[in-house]
Design an enzyme around this catalytic site. Structure first.
Site, short mmCIF file in Angstrom:
data_model
loop_
_atom_site.label_atom_id
_atom_site.label_comp_id
_atom_site.label_asym_id
_atom_site.label_seq_id
_atom_site.Cartn_x
_atom_site.Cartn_y
_atom_site.Cartn_z
N GLU A 144 -7.02 -5.42 3.55
CA GLU A 144 -7.11 -6.60 2.67
C GLU A 144 -8.25 -6.41 1.67
O GLU A 144 -8.94 -7.37 1.31
CB GLU A 144 -7.32 -7.89 3.46
CG GLU A 144 -6.41 -8.06 4.65
CD GLU A 144 -5.01 -8.48 4.28
OE1 GLU A 144 -4.85 -9.18 3.27
OE2 GLU A 144 -4.06 -8.10 5.00
N GLY A 190 2.39 -2.27 8.41
CA GLY A 190 2.38 -2.82 9.77
C GLY A 190 3.73 -3.35 10.16
O GLY A 190 4.31 -4.16 9.43
N THR A 207 0.82 -1.22 0.00
CA THR A 207 0.00 0.00 0.00
C THR A 207 0.85 1.27 0.00
O THR A 207 1.89 1.32 0.65
CB THR A 207 -0.91 -0.02 1.25
OG1 THR A 207 -1.80 -1.12 1.13
CG2 THR A 207 -1.71 1.26 1.38
#
Lengths: 652, 652
Positions: free
Chosen positions: A450, A200, A161
């Protein structure tokens, strides 16, 4: 503090108080009484052998796993990491080169009851980071990175992303240019929107990253760069000792979030960072020793789709976790409602009514309980399909569609459930020790990570519309009256066959309507002589019908999974009541189904009466239905137990 | 950082990119084009003179009001307190003995855009604590407590709720027993469930409390204690210097919450605490100098109802705050969607589509925008009604009903809006600097405090059913076909008159159905010779119909407020489009309305087409509709402005 378990105390408190006369005798005659057995239900849900499930729940009794809510987010990340170190030390998952055994599935499933931060940290590291290397990397890369990743000593992250591209990763801007002289890739962030975002573990804990970038390789004849689409690279971000970013790499905070604080999300920039040739995950394509691009795919998009299979695996994980967290919230709020009294008397001192005895309260919680049962079996069905699709490419599309619709519907259902449980518990629903409000904040992101749920549902509409081409379908006019008949009996309405046929009918009608709208638009555009819009554009032009179709598919898929278990298992009849509750509630309340008036007015009225009757039967069996979920006390909110004692001035 | 304001940058970014051709020409013919003027809309919303509104927004530019998210909850409470000290120093409200001027209304309204913690802290102190003394206390008590309260130097709290009694405060257990020898009340917490719970400001900051308790006074002849119902007392909790609780008073933490951390909620126990006779708020009753109970009411419940009028005032505050926080979230997410691109091209590098141009995205946000407009006017209507009811007891009931349904519907709408905006912004919706996710956590409690929404809606059903007795109503059969006619024109469907009549029709039908069900149950119970259930029990027995009726009342009340403004103001026509959007969306999607099939199939289809056409017109006017709310940049999420620049590596 007490020699009785909280479950015993709760039973003591509510014994004999369940008001089974709240419904009317006329209603109860509509559907025969049942007495469900919690043990039979529990085996239907989680199997005969629950050894590893119990082992995991016991492991979570370790004080390290005591819920903590007052932490600064950095401390929350560190605690989350420590919990994973413990889990890793306890071998909760197979090594990278070993298969998942039934034991591991059971453990992973039991861990999802804990919280979403645990699963998200594990998912980012083991499913996305390790998973990408395992699925797409060379043997050398696997040996170099996966043993260290398995030990959780060297953390990794998954940098797909970007600020400018989330739902549409095909548009990412990060570049990897092959440098023929240096014989390496040059990884670079060309714009502000190309920064990697929400990554993350990037902020504090990850040493390595899988970085996705647009690959450009010079044509050996013209020396001009040619575009080969998106590829993934293993990139070291930090010095593993000092945790300082390596030269050319800039890492920044994503800032405080409204949930999932225990996940350290970071932003990453690359300034002409060199990546060795062998650090491209080149299963489907990459630069060879001769400095030339090689790929097993000719189509860039097909290649990218193949590379992203482990994102679908992430969706399976979400679909699974949602139903277990819904069980935590529903068990907590239903047990509280079975021991909490309010109203129902005019005289001070007389016992008030248990709030679970109010029809109004039952209508809030029981349909969600039933749908949570349905989602249990739809996520098991999805897991099976994943295994089947692994060996059977023909099933791949079905698996992708199912993972998208299941992830979307399950995560929305979880949020609805948490919000309803929050309100049903009053202020107690916001108290962190009761878990519900904090879970809500932590799982919110499930609806968009997701894959944004709405985008996923459009994907489902797009991917499925071909299965219902006019050739394969009866005409809408001939469909129309199939369900508009008055002479259907109550027992038929209550049957699995009729309900599943109703949901399927809804799919067929929704598909017909959408098909008709798409072809009318195409004809109109043809007649105008302009450009015919793409299927994506047409689906958006008819967004309401696209939504109706994809939602119909999801509802049907989920009900079917429940009915299959009900009709195939020797003890499946124990699921009849929740299946009736789940399906009839949708038929009574889903605006998409209602708008189409599939039923006669009189039958629709009877559906409402049957809903009331089924609610009453669920109420009579609510202890068995909730207890069958076997959520252990230490994972429930405090109010699920003896909430009065827990509120004594010097109670902990 | 930039010489251009973020609004200018945004305009620069989106200028010319609004895709007004996303709808079809056929659709746009259904409803004439309009060009809405943001200034006209702004005056309709917030009046000609916005001086004090702007003054307040400027005041909130003070660095003290910069949003902070990484704080420990104790620090958040202290910061909230400091902000209030500043506001108090700026005289944002009248002194206790002065009237609210238009200036104060404008300031209070503007402050609600800030956050819910600010309003909750003010509400607990000024509305509940000071308000109770002002409304119910003697002149001596007012002079003793209110000047200090006005200065915010001596904080107070409002101790009504107990662990065992929230929604049903009539059942509280705390006791105040008159001691004839000591000539004082003895305040005592007899059980664990009687502890005062969720008391805002009790944990750290309040010195005094209004404590509600069941009053018992000995009969002078028999010396036996007699019960006189609930009364309120001014009680000092702490030493104002050391902040230590006074003897006999125990205070404990309510623990970490999933929202509203900036409010310090505490639990309180009283161990035979003496309260002077003159510290009873005795407007409606108390012990006189002779040690005898005296009251202007004979009925305990009527007395309690009178005492709690300032809770209704709290509901007015909530109804008002919700629509302004919805504007913050919608402005943020719509402006982001007007500058954020995703999908819509196959070729890398070509500009993608603005996400606000997708029909799917419009269908998510625009109906909420329209309903937020409707709620703006329904909360103004409620405020007027409050003023009217103050001087006209005949209006009191109407005000209580309206405050209950408005508070419930507005708070649910705000949560829906925040959740939708959160998802519509993707991950950015969870980033604290974008406000949406954090607002969601902070306002969640609005659905249950000052009355659980579901309980309030049942109160509305109970209180209103008498207005629709069979005598006053046409029979359901004669109502049934009123709207089931096919020959209604599109322009009729779009008219305020038809839409309001539709909503009213829904109220009448829902009332008829509920009446019929209640009387059938009564007859059946009569025939069985058993006890006839109370109205409360009957309403719960028919919970679905009660809900339908109370929801219908709420929908009608809200639409009516909007239509009244539209039809009475010379510029009211500017509200026509949002009224159409709001009302038609409900007619298309509300399951309660759909289930009753008020419209012919063909008309219902046309409603759906008109919804699509109205959506297109809203899209063409979205900048004016959003800008008219005039939410200043510093109260919006970062992504409402130049979110790319704000994400540069070294931007703050």
């Amino acid at each position: 503090m007490s020699s009785l378990s909280s479950a015993q105390l709760r039973l003591q408190a509510i014994s004999g108080h369940l008001n089974s006369s709240s419904g009317s005798p006329a209603l109860s005659a509509l559907i025969p009484a049942v007495k469900l057995d919690q043990n039979i239900l529990s085996v239907l849900l989680d199997g005969e052998d629950q050894t590893w499930r119990k082992w995991t729940f016991d492991l979570l009794k370790d004080p390290l796993f005591a819920f903590q809510y007052d932490l600064h987010r950095n401390d929350a990340v560190i605690l989350n990491q420590k919990r994973h170190e413990k889990l890793t030390a306890m071998n909760v998952r197979p090594k990278w080169n070993e298969p998942m055994l039934p034991k591991h599935y059971a453990i992973q499933d039991a861990l999802t009851y804990y919280d979403n931060a645990l699963g998200t940290m594990a998912g980012a590291h083991f499913v996305l980071y390790s998973g990408a290397i395992r699925e797409l990397g060379s043997e050398e890369l696997k040996l170099k990175y996966l043993p260290a990743a398995d030990s959780f000593k060297v953390r990794g992250c998954f940098a797909l992303t970007e600020l400018g591209h989330g739902s549409n990763p095909r548009g990412i801007e990060t570049e990897a240019r092959w440098d023929p002289r240096e014989k390496c890739y040059i990884l670079h962030t060309p714009t502000t929107t190309a920064q990697k975002y929400w990554i993350g573990a990037a902020l504090m804990t990850a040493v390595n990253a899988i970085v996705w970038a647009q690959l450009y390789v010079p044509n050996p004849e013209t020396s001009e760069y040619e575009h080969y689409g998106i590829h993934a690279f293993v990139v070291q971000l930090r010095d593993p000792k000092t945790f300082e970013p390596l030269p050319g790499i800039t890492i920044r905070d994503c800032g405080t979030k409204s949930g999932l604080s225990a996940m350290d999300n970071g932003r990453i920039w690359f300034d002409h960072v060199k990546v060795a040739r062998d650090h491209c995950l080149n299963k489907y394509g990459g630069v060879n020793e001769q400095g030339l691009y090689e790929s097993v795919f000719t189509d860039k998009d097909a290649r990218f789709g193949g590379q992203l299979v482990n994102l679908s695996e992430g969706r399976v994980g979400i679909a699974n976790a949602t139903r277990n967290l819904a069980k935590v919230a529903l068990t907590t709020s239903i047990r509280y409602s079975l021991s909490r009294r309010q109203f129902g008397t005019r005289n001070l001192g007389e016992p008030e009514q248990l709030i679970m005895n109010y029809n109004l309260h039952q209508r809030r919680l029981y349909p969600l309980l039933a749908t949570t049962y349905a989602h249990h079996f739809s996520s098991l069905r999805l897991l099976e399909l994943k295994k089947v699709a692994k060996d059977n490419p023909k099933k791949t599309k079905e698996f992708h569609m199912a993972s998208a619709l299941t992830k979307a519907f399950h995560s929305w259902h979880l949020l609805d459930t948490l919000q309803t449980c929050r309100e049903a518990c009053g202020g107690q629903g916001m108290k962190s020790s009761n878990r519900i409000g904090n879970m809500k904040a932590d799982v919110d992101v499930m609806t968009t990570y997701e894959g944004d749920n709405h985008v996923l549902m459009i994907t489902v509409a797009k991917g499925s519309i071909g299965d219902y081409t006019p050739k394969k379908m009866p005409a809408l006019a001939s469909l129309k009256n199939t369900f508009q008949v008055g002479n259907v009996s109550d027992s038929t309405i209550l049957s699995a066959e009729w309900q599943l046929a109703f949901f399927e009918h809804h799919v067929l009608c929704a598909s017909q309507r959408l098909q008709a709208a798409l072809s009318a638009s195409r004809q109109e555009q043809n007649a105008r002589g302009g450009e015919i819009e793409s299927l994506d554009q047409l689906l958006d032009r008819h967004a309401a019908l696209s939504q109706e179709f994809s939602r119909a598919l999801a509802e049907h898929w989920i009900l079917k999974a429940l009915v299959e278990k009900e009709t195939s298992d020797p003890n499946g009849a124990s699921l009849t009541l929740v299946r009736q509750m789940h399906a009839l509630w949708k038929i009574e309340n889903d605006p998409y189904m209602l708008r189409r008036r599939y039923l006669d007015v009189e039958v629709q009225e009877r559906v409402s009466n049957l809903v009331s009757a089924v609610l009453q039967r669920v109420h009579e069996n609510v202890n068995a239905l909730v207890d069958a979920w076997t959520v252990p006390d230490h994972l429930l909110g405090t109010i699920a137990g003896d909430w009065v004692r827990a509120n004594e001035p010097d109670a902990q």
